[in-house]
Design an enzyme around this catalytic site. Structure first.
Site, short mmCIF file in Angstrom:
data_model
loop_
_atom_site.label_atom_id
_atom_site.label_comp_id
_atom_site.label_asym_id
_atom_site.label_seq_id
_atom_site.Cartn_x
_atom_site.Cartn_y
_atom_site.Cartn_z
CG HIS A 160 -0.40 0.29 2.52
ND1 HIS A 160 -0.21 -0.68 3.47
CD2 HIS A 160 0.04 1.43 3.09
CE1 HIS A 160 0.30 -0.15 4.56
NE2 HIS A 160 0.47 1.14 4.35
CG ASP A 190 0.00 -3.97 2.80
OD1 ASP A 190 0.10 -3.43 1.69
OD2 ASP A 190 -0.02 -3.33 3.87
CB SER A 263 3.23 1.60 6.34
OG SER A 263 2.05 1.59 7.08
#
Length: 526
Positions: A160, A190, A263
């Site tokens: 993402h 992901d 992230s």
């Protein structure tokens, strides 16, 4: 006073200190003895003639204890691993920003698990960590984290973070900026693999071979809020977390502070190895509240290997809709434990259907290894290559069967989604009450839009056990206790038979929209 205490056996401050604990015990004993001496015998600094140690010796003891009692810290580990961590910056063109959603900038479909999850971060636009967009039609920029896994510039980050990016730039720990190319992505886990263009001999991190234990130390290094090179510490809070992102959820939960922009960054263990890749947090406020989730290193290894080899991930597929075996379902099937994966429906022309697996079967083993639950089955099969021959143990109508089949390839577009549209209810019959279940039922062929098979639910008592288990108007009951039903009498007969067998619940196969599932409903005695 002649009753001075015998201090000859008291441990010397020059004795070897075998551990931090022994040093603390020594300091505690010294303070206790000194305090007792002052209280009982009147010696100590305020009673000069009975000093325990001279002033210089006492100060030396305190200094030695203070040196040993200092926390060990993580500085040595951080110094070793921090150079492998990178900041990732992406540019996404205006076309992507405009078309992905109606809220100007979210890269996820409205209502999707990832969109809902990232709304919990506190961002009103449902964006992943660090992603920010201007007004509709402008360039969207995003920031995340990552880490090198080889000295030639391959690096891992989140899907993402780089998904749909037109340009990817990474900044290394030494401040140098490089352009990077996306080698491959995997939305289901992901994860993404990128490679720096130019440069060499990069510091890189090793993925851990072991599984972290709950309570182990963990260090998160990343780029929160654009603040590159930030280090936070905590412990492993839990393993095997399912956050509703997909069938392969198997996250490590950590309490090291992780925020927007972390992230794709690594979570290190005390050996300086990457135990996981930080991918999401739960936060009502938008900041860290001590609940973060990391993708385990074992998953990262298998996914990255395929991304490096061919740019995508191929997963094995048996072609079944599965659901967990709850305690009620286990009771209705006569199972001793609530284990295995219940087949809600085999998919047409899939490997399972061709091998003879049917709705209501419970898959209990894969190649001799026990299947704990539906998610474990999905991960196990997904971790095998298409074309692999597997042996499944299946509980079929109370009997254990061994079934051999060859795995297909999971279609890229396949999503396990339930259709919540109940269709046209016009012309629904009033139906017949089944009060002990809290349901009003009618033959499906008498209700417009309900189909020709089964018994349709025309009303649900909101205080009933059926309502608690998710029954709603428009659901179609196809089977009760393994038997097909066409009218209310069939349902009652099957329930009475289950009572006669001393079952506490009865298993029903329900069609809701375009998918089916099993529900165990408690049945009253008598």
């Amino acid at each position: 006073m002649n009753d001075r205490p015998d201090l000859s056996s008291f441990p010397s401050y020059r004795a070897p200190r075998r551990s931090l604990l022994s040093a603390r015990k020594f300091a505690l004993m010294a303070s206790v003895v000194a305090g007792l001496g002052a209280a009982v015998y009147g010696f100590g600094p305020s009673a000069g003639q009975f000093d325990f140690f001279s002033t210089s010796a006492h100060a030396q003891v305190n200094n030695e204890v203070r040196k040993v009692a200092q926390p060990i810290g993580f500085a040595d580990i951080v110094e070793r691993v921090k150079p492998s961590v990178i900041s990732v910056k992406v540019n996404i063109n205006e076309k992507v920003a405009k078309n992905d959603s109606d809220d100007d900038s979210s890269p996820f479909q409205p209502g999707s698990p990832m969109e809902r999850f990232f709304r919990r971060f506190g961002g009103q636009d449902g964006l992943p960590p660090g992603l920010r967009g201007g007004p509709r039609g402008r360039m969207v920029t995003g920031q995340g984290s990552g880490f090198f896994i080889s000295d030639d510039g391959y690096a891992v980050t989140n899907n993402h973070v780089v998904d749909s990016a037109d340009k990817v730039e990474v900044t290394a720990d030494d401040g140098k900026t490089y352009t990077a190319k996306v080698i491959g992505t995997d939305a289901r886990t992901d994860l993404a693999l990128i490679k720096v263009e130019g440069g060499s001999n990069f510091a890189f991190a090793k993925l851990s071979d072991g599984k972290p234990r709950i309570g182990d130390w963990v260090l998160a290094v990343g780029n929160p809020f654009g603040l590159g090179g930030t280090v936070t510490a905590g412990i492993v809070s839990a393993n095997g977390r399912d956050i509703g992102n997909g069938p392969y959820d198997d996250f490590i939960q950590i309490d090291a502070p992780v925020n927007k922009g972390n992230s794709g960054g690594p979570a290190f263990n005390t050996e300086g190895e990457v135990m996981g890749v930080n991918t999401a947090i739960y936060s009502p406020s938008g900041g860290s509240v001590g609940i973060a989730f990391a993708i385990p290193a074992s998953t990262v290894k298998s996914v990255v290997a395929q991304l490096k080899d061919k740019g995508s991930v191929s997963r094995g597929w048996i072609g079944v809709q599965i659901q967990p075996v709850t305690a009620d379902i286990a009771d209705s099937l006569g199972l001793k434990k609530a284990e295995g994966a219940l087949v809600a429906e085999p998919q047409a022309n899939g490997p399972a259907a061709k091998a003879g697996i049917e709705s209501g079967d419970v898959i209990t083993k894969v190649n001799g290894e026990t299947v704990k639950d539906a998610r474990e089955l999905a991960r196990t099969i997904g971790g095998l290559a298409p074309g692999t021959a597997v042996k499944l143990n299946v509980l079929h109508k109370g009997e254990d069967k061994a079934i051999n089949l060859t795995l297909g390839q999971l279609p890229n577009a396949m999503e396990a989604k339930a259709d919540t549209d109940n269709g046209d209810k016009g012309g629904a019959a009033r139906g017949t009450d089944v009060p002990k279940l809290g349901l009003t039922l009618a033959p499906a062929n008498t209700v417009a839009g309900a189909g020709k098979e089964g018994v349709v639910v025309t009303d649900v008592d909101p205080k009933s056990a059926a309502a608690e288990r998710g029954f709603k108007e428009g659901d179609v009951i196809l089977e009760v206790a393994g038997k097909s039903v066409a009218n209310v009498a069939d349902v009652r007969d099957a329930i009475n038979a289950a009572r006669s067998d001393n079952k506490n619940s009865v298993l029903m196969r329900i069609k809701s929209g375009g998918s089916s599932r099993f529900v165990a409903v408690p049945i009253a005695k008598g």
